[in-house]
Design an enzyme around this catalytic site. Structure first.
Site, PDB file in Angstrom:
ATOM      1  N   ASP A  10       0.800  -1.219   0.000  1.00  0.00           N
ATOM      2  CA  ASP A  10       0.000   0.000   0.000  1.00  0.00           C
ATOM      3  C   ASP A  10       0.840   1.279   0.000  1.00  0.00           C
ATOM      4  O   ASP A  10       0.343   2.342   0.342  1.00  0.00           O
ATOM      5  CB  ASP A  10      -0.969  -0.010   1.187  1.00  0.00           C
ATOM      6  CG  ASP A  10      -0.223  -0.121   2.503  1.00  0.00           C
ATOM      7  OD1 ASP A  10       1.005  -0.372   2.471  1.00  0.00           O
ATOM      8  OD2 ASP A  10      -0.854   0.041   3.553  1.00  0.00           O
ATOM      9  N   HIS A  57      23.529   2.891 -18.221  1.00  0.00           N
ATOM     10  CA  HIS A  57      22.424   3.208 -17.308  1.00  0.00           C
ATOM     11  C   HIS A  57      22.667   2.591 -15.927  1.00  0.00           C
ATOM     12  O   HIS A  57      21.787   1.987 -15.337  1.00  0.00           O
ATOM     13  CB  HIS A  57      21.081   2.752 -17.888  1.00  0.00           C
ATOM     14  CG  HIS A  57      20.623   3.605 -19.018  1.00  0.00           C
ATOM     15  ND1 HIS A  57      19.601   3.264 -19.870  1.00  0.00           N
ATOM     16  CD2 HIS A  57      21.051   4.817 -19.450  1.00  0.00           C
ATOM     17  CE1 HIS A  57      19.451   4.216 -20.768  1.00  0.00           C
ATOM     18  NE2 HIS A  57      20.312   5.166 -20.545  1.00  0.00           N
ATOM     19  N   ASP A  89      26.056  11.358 -13.691  1.00  0.00           N
ATOM     20  CA  ASP A  89      25.018  11.844 -14.605  1.00  0.00           C
ATOM     21  C   ASP A  89      23.781  12.066 -13.748  1.00  0.00           C
ATOM     22  O   ASP A  89      23.109  11.118 -13.347  1.00  0.00           O
ATOM     23  CB  ASP A  89      24.757  10.787 -15.694  1.00  0.00           C
ATOM     24  CG  ASP A  89      23.739  11.254 -16.733  1.00  0.00           C
ATOM     25  OD1 ASP A  89      23.028  12.253 -16.482  1.00  0.00           O
ATOM     26  OD2 ASP A  89      23.648  10.598 -17.796  1.00  0.00           O
ATOM     27  N   ASP A 137      19.887  17.878 -17.283  1.00  0.00           N
ATOM     28  CA  ASP A 137      20.549  16.591 -17.518  1.00  0.00           C
ATOM     29  C   ASP A 137      22.038  16.871 -17.730  1.00  0.00           C
ATOM     30  O   ASP A 137      22.434  17.335 -18.798  1.00  0.00           O
ATOM     31  CB  ASP A 137      19.908  15.942 -18.762  1.00  0.00           C
ATOM     32  CG  ASP A 137      20.425  14.542 -19.016  1.00  0.00           C
ATOM     33  OD1 ASP A 137      21.226  14.039 -18.226  1.00  0.00           O
ATOM     34  OD2 ASP A 137      20.016  13.957 -20.048  1.00  0.00           O
ATOM     35  N   HIS A 143      26.227   5.371 -27.881  1.00  0.00           N
ATOM     36  CA  HIS A 143      24.958   6.117 -27.858  1.00  0.00           C
ATOM     37  C   HIS A 143      25.014   7.349 -28.766  1.00  0.00           C
ATOM     38  O   HIS A 143      26.048   7.676 -29.339  1.00  0.00           O
ATOM     39  CB  HIS A 143      24.573   6.493 -26.421  1.00  0.00           C
ATOM     40  CG  HIS A 143      25.596   7.323 -25.691  1.00  0.00           C
ATOM     41  ND1 HIS A 143      25.693   8.674 -25.860  1.00  0.00           N
ATOM     42  CD2 HIS A 143      26.554   6.993 -24.784  1.00  0.00           C
ATOM     43  CE1 HIS A 143      26.655   9.151 -25.076  1.00  0.00           C
ATOM     44  NE2 HIS A 143      27.203   8.145 -24.418  1.00  0.00           N
ATOM     45  N   HIS A 194      19.618  14.470 -26.967  1.00  0.00           N
ATOM     46  CA  HIS A 194      18.162  14.269 -27.077  1.00  0.00           C
ATOM     47  C   HIS A 194      17.481  15.562 -26.671  1.00  0.00           C
ATOM     48  O   HIS A 194      18.070  16.393 -25.962  1.00  0.00           O
ATOM     49  CB  HIS A 194      17.717  13.108 -26.169  1.00  0.00           C
ATOM     50  CG  HIS A 194      18.256  13.210 -24.763  1.00  0.00           C
ATOM     51  ND1 HIS A 194      17.692  14.010 -23.810  1.00  0.00           N
ATOM     52  CD2 HIS A 194      19.350  12.646 -24.182  1.00  0.00           C
ATOM     53  CE1 HIS A 194      18.395  13.912 -22.687  1.00  0.00           C
ATOM     54  NE2 HIS A 194      19.417  13.107 -22.889  1.00  0.00           N
ATOM     55  N   HIS A 228      14.057  12.803 -21.611  1.00  0.00           N
ATOM     56  CA  HIS A 228      14.114  12.504 -23.041  1.00  0.00           C
ATOM     57  C   HIS A 228      12.812  13.071 -23.601  1.00  0.00           C
ATOM     58  O   HIS A 228      11.792  12.390 -23.657  1.00  0.00           O
ATOM     59  CB  HIS A 228      14.239  10.991 -23.289  1.00  0.00           C
ATOM     60  CG  HIS A 228      15.525  10.432 -22.769  1.00  0.00           C
ATOM     61  ND1 HIS A 228      15.758   9.094 -22.592  1.00  0.00           N
ATOM     62  CD2 HIS A 228      16.684  11.049 -22.398  1.00  0.00           C
ATOM     63  CE1 HIS A 228      16.991   8.915 -22.108  1.00  0.00           C
ATOM     64  NE2 HIS A 228      17.566  10.084 -21.990  1.00  0.00           N
ATOM     65  N   GLU A 247      26.055  15.333 -25.443  1.00  0.00           N
ATOM     66  CA  GLU A 247      26.646  14.429 -24.460  1.00  0.00           C
ATOM     67  C   GLU A 247      27.486  13.299 -25.060  1.00  0.00           C
ATOM     68  O   GLU A 247      27.171  12.120 -24.898  1.00  0.00           O
ATOM     69  CB  GLU A 247      25.537  13.822 -23.595  1.00  0.00           C
ATOM     70  CG  GLU A 247      24.376  13.208 -24.356  1.00  0.00           C
ATOM     71  CD  GLU A 247      23.401  12.507 -23.403  1.00  0.00           C
ATOM     72  OE1 GLU A 247      23.850  11.665 -22.610  1.00  0.00           O
ATOM     73  OE2 GLU A 247      22.193  12.808 -23.461  1.00  0.00           O
ATOM     74  N   TYR A 264      33.803   4.907 -23.781  1.00  0.00           N
ATOM     75  CA  TYR A 264      33.720   3.859 -22.770  1.00  0.00           C
ATOM     76  C   TYR A 264      34.577   2.687 -23.239  1.00  0.00           C
ATOM     77  O   TYR A 264      34.256   2.045 -24.247  1.00  0.00           O
ATOM     78  CB  TYR A 264      32.259   3.415 -22.587  1.00  0.00           C
ATOM     79  CG  TYR A 264      31.312   4.597 -22.494  1.00  0.00           C
ATOM     80  CD1 TYR A 264      31.052   5.210 -21.274  1.00  0.00           C
ATOM     81  CD2 TYR A 264      30.722   5.134 -23.654  1.00  0.00           C
ATOM     82  CE1 TYR A 264      30.228   6.329 -21.196  1.00  0.00           C
ATOM     83  CE2 TYR A 264      29.898   6.248 -23.584  1.00  0.00           C
ATOM     84  CZ  TYR A 264      29.658   6.842 -22.365  1.00  0.00           C
ATOM     85  OH  TYR A 264      28.845   7.945 -22.300  1.00  0.00           O
ATOM     86  N   ARG A 285      31.882  10.672 -19.883  1.00  0.00           N
ATOM     87  CA  ARG A 285      30.862  11.390 -20.651  1.00  0.00           C
ATOM     88  C   ARG A 285      30.851  12.829 -20.147  1.00  0.00           C
ATOM     89  O   ARG A 285      31.076  13.071 -18.958  1.00  0.00           O
ATOM     90  CB  ARG A 285      29.474  10.748 -20.462  1.00  0.00           C
ATOM     91  CG  ARG A 285      28.358  11.468 -21.185  1.00  0.00           C
ATOM     92  CD  ARG A 285      27.088  10.626 -21.383  1.00  0.00           C
ATOM     93  NE  ARG A 285      26.416  10.250 -20.161  1.00  0.00           N
ATOM     94  CZ  ARG A 285      26.444   9.038 -19.626  1.00  0.00           C
ATOM     95  NH1 ARG A 285      27.138   8.072 -20.199  1.00  0.00           N
ATOM     96  NH2 ARG A 285      25.806   8.773 -18.504  1.00  0.00           N
ATOM     97  N   GLU A 304      28.218  16.037 -20.483  1.00  0.00           N
ATOM     98  CA  GLU A 304      26.860  16.335 -20.971  1.00  0.00           C
ATOM     99  C   GLU A 304      26.418  17.709 -20.511  1.00  0.00           C
ATOM    100  O   GLU A 304      26.445  18.018 -19.314  1.00  0.00           O
ATOM    101  CB  GLU A 304      25.880  15.280 -20.433  1.00  0.00           C
ATOM    102  CG  GLU A 304      24.440  15.564 -20.792  1.00  0.00           C
ATOM    103  CD  GLU A 304      23.504  14.421 -20.455  1.00  0.00           C
ATOM    104  OE1 GLU A 304      23.774  13.697 -19.468  1.00  0.00           O
ATOM    105  OE2 GLU A 304      22.495  14.259 -21.163  1.00  0.00           O
TER     106      GLU A 304
HETATM  107  N1  GLY Z   1      20.516  10.871 -18.035  1.00  0.00           N
HETATM  108  C1  GLY Z   1      19.969  10.285 -19.169  1.00  0.00           C
HETATM  109  C2  GLY Z   1      20.655  10.712 -20.379  1.00  0.00           C
HETATM  110  O1  GLY Z   1      21.725  11.260 -20.305  1.00  0.00           O
HETATM  111  O2  GLY Z   1      20.140  10.598 -21.462  1.00  0.00           O
HETATM  112 MN    MN Z   2      21.023  12.938 -21.561  1.00  0.00          MN
HETATM  113 MN    MN Z   3      22.348  12.373 -18.621  1.00  0.00          MN
END
Ligand code: GLY
Ligand code: MN
Ligand code: MN
Length: 441
Positions: free
Chosen positions: A42, A245, A262, A273, A352, A356, A363, A386, A390, A408, A410
């Site tokens: 609950d 992720h 991140d 982000d 990647h 975005h 996103h 970004e 890797y 990364r 970003e």
């Molecule tokens: N934090 C998700 C991305 O960088 O797309």
């Molecule tokens: Mn992102």
């Molecule tokens: Mn991100």
């Protein structure tokens, strides 16, 4: 930071008007609130309103349905929502009620959600086109079919059921893609909170901390400023930085590791982000610095393409080219530049895309391609840039010194009339700047 003012009811009304202008006269638009989600028995996950409903109403409660009926004489914007209930409100907090939906949220009309089965068929009747998010909520899809069938059942009495069903996203996603000045103010605040949070995490960093301790530094700053994480914060030390992720955030950050953070705040529904990658002990090793510089160069190359009239895709292609050139120079890739790009060999280190759309959703909504072609950038669009690299910990094809490094960088960018603005620019980005920030702990 002092809280910013909420958007006014008249701003939401303008957005609804704009959407109805696009949908046309004989339409009806139906949007449901996000359902509450059970976390365990609950207890529920913290409630987050559906971004479309938030965009069009600012209404924060579950069990609500917005119906827009362009040109309807008795009011175009109708909200179905929970009635006031002193007993339930004693447990869960205040409810707005239909009266509040009109008085405080600027609806033309509002009804108890329990009356929707009786009222909605009448609103559908005589409208030829229905805009709705099909397939997002199976339970609500069935309800809508039921209401439409109720109108169909009355056809012999002269009722006219709708006969075209259209994806609401075609209109609304495009509208949301272009951010207005008041949205950009909120997004700048989300970015500023995140900048502060990242700075604090960098300064707090030292060998022997657990990843979750850095996460705590970051999310503490979010909450101190009335924000929440826009997505699950990623804090990956050492080889964990290579997991795109990564969510466990429970490993030890050791001397000599890099940490990839991140994390972005969501303020008044708007996401930021940001990713930074820094050395746990405050000093980059030569290999870490070489790859960090390369990712920074790729980001700068992508940003050169962030201006109106340029294809969105160009930024990604520029980043890929810069990364691939650099990887060849450093000896992580072999062969010709063109071949490594055309065969996708670079994807071994960069899997990647370079960004975005960003807005109410991290996103965010909006098409990337139109008629098969990458769309051109326009003022008001906001997106992330970004790039990353890797090197898998078990990649036997590269010298051991590179293995397990994940980086990364970003940032969040808005397209302006004559170029772009990086709204996360104030946060240290280059290896030198990161080292000096960490040295002033
Ligand atoms: N934090 C998700 C991305 O960088 O797309
Ligand atoms: Mn992102
Ligand atoms: Mn991100």
């Amino acid at each position: 930071m002092r809280p910013l003012a909420d958007l006014t009811p008249s701003r939401y009304a303008q957005r609804r008007k704009q959407l109805m202008r696009m949908s046309g006269e004989d339409t009806i638009l139906i949007l449901a609130a996000a359902p509450e989600r059970v976390r365990s028995r609950d207890t529920h996950h913290p409630y987050r309103q559906d971004s479309d409903l938030l965009y069009l109403t600012g209404f924060p409660e579950p069990e609500a349905v917005l119906v827009l009926v362009p040109g309807r004489e008795h009011g175009e914007a109708i909200l179905f929502c929970r009635e006031r209930d002193p007993d339930r409100e004693g447990w869960d907090g205040p409810r707005c009620g239909p009266e509040g939906a009109v008085d405080r949220h600027g609806m033309d009309d509002a009804y108890p959600i329990t009356d929707i089965d009786d009222i909605l068929p009448g609103l559908l009747e005589g409208r030829s086109r229905v805009y709705y998010h099909f397939g997002r909520d199976a339970e609500f899809d069935l309800k809508l079919i039921g209401w439409v069938n109720r109108v169909r059942a009355m056809m012999r009495m002269g009722a006219q059921p709708p006969h075209e069903f259209l994806e609401l996203g075609h209109l609304l996603d495009e509208q949301r893609l272009f951010k207005s000045a008041d949205e950009l103010k909120l997004m700048q605040r989300a970015a500023d909170i995140s900048i502060r949070a990242h700075e604090l995490a960098m300064r707090a960093s030292r060998p022997g901390l657990y990843e979750y301790e850095l996460q705590a530094e970051i999310e503490r700053v979010f909450r101190l400023n009335d924000a929440v994480p826009a997505y699950g914060s990623i804090v990956g030390a050492g080889r964990n930085a290579c997991v795109l992720h990564y969510v466990a955030n429970n490993a030890l950050a050791r001397d000599g590791d890099l940490v990839l953070v991140d994390a972005g705040a969501e303020y008044r529904g708007y996401a930021s982000d940001i990713t930074r990658t820094f050395p746990v002990n405050g000093r980059f090793s030569p290999e870490q610095r070489a790859l960090h510089d390369l990712v920074g160069a790729a980001q700068a190359a992508a940003l050169m393409h962030a201006r109106p009239g340029v294809a969105y895709q160009d930024g990604h292609e520029a980043a890929v080219r810069t990364l691939t050139e650099g990887l060849l120079k450093l000896g992580l890739l072999k062969g010709s530049l063109e071949k490594n790009i055309s065969t996708g060999a670079y994807k071994r280190f960069y899997r990647h895309k370079t960004g975005h759309w960003l807005g109410l959703d991290v996103h965010d909504v909006g098409e990337y391609r139109i008629d098969g072609e990458s769309r051109l950038l326009e003022p008001g669009m906001v997106f992330t840039v970004e790039p990353g690299l890797y090197v898998a910990p078990d990649d036997q094809g590269v010298a051991a010194k590179w293995r397990g490094i994940g980086i990364r960088i970003e940032d969040d960018v808005v397209i302006t009339r004559d170029g772009h603005r990086v709204i996360t620019d104030k946060l240290a980005r280059s290896a030198d700047d990161v080292e000096s920030l960490m040295a002033t702990a």
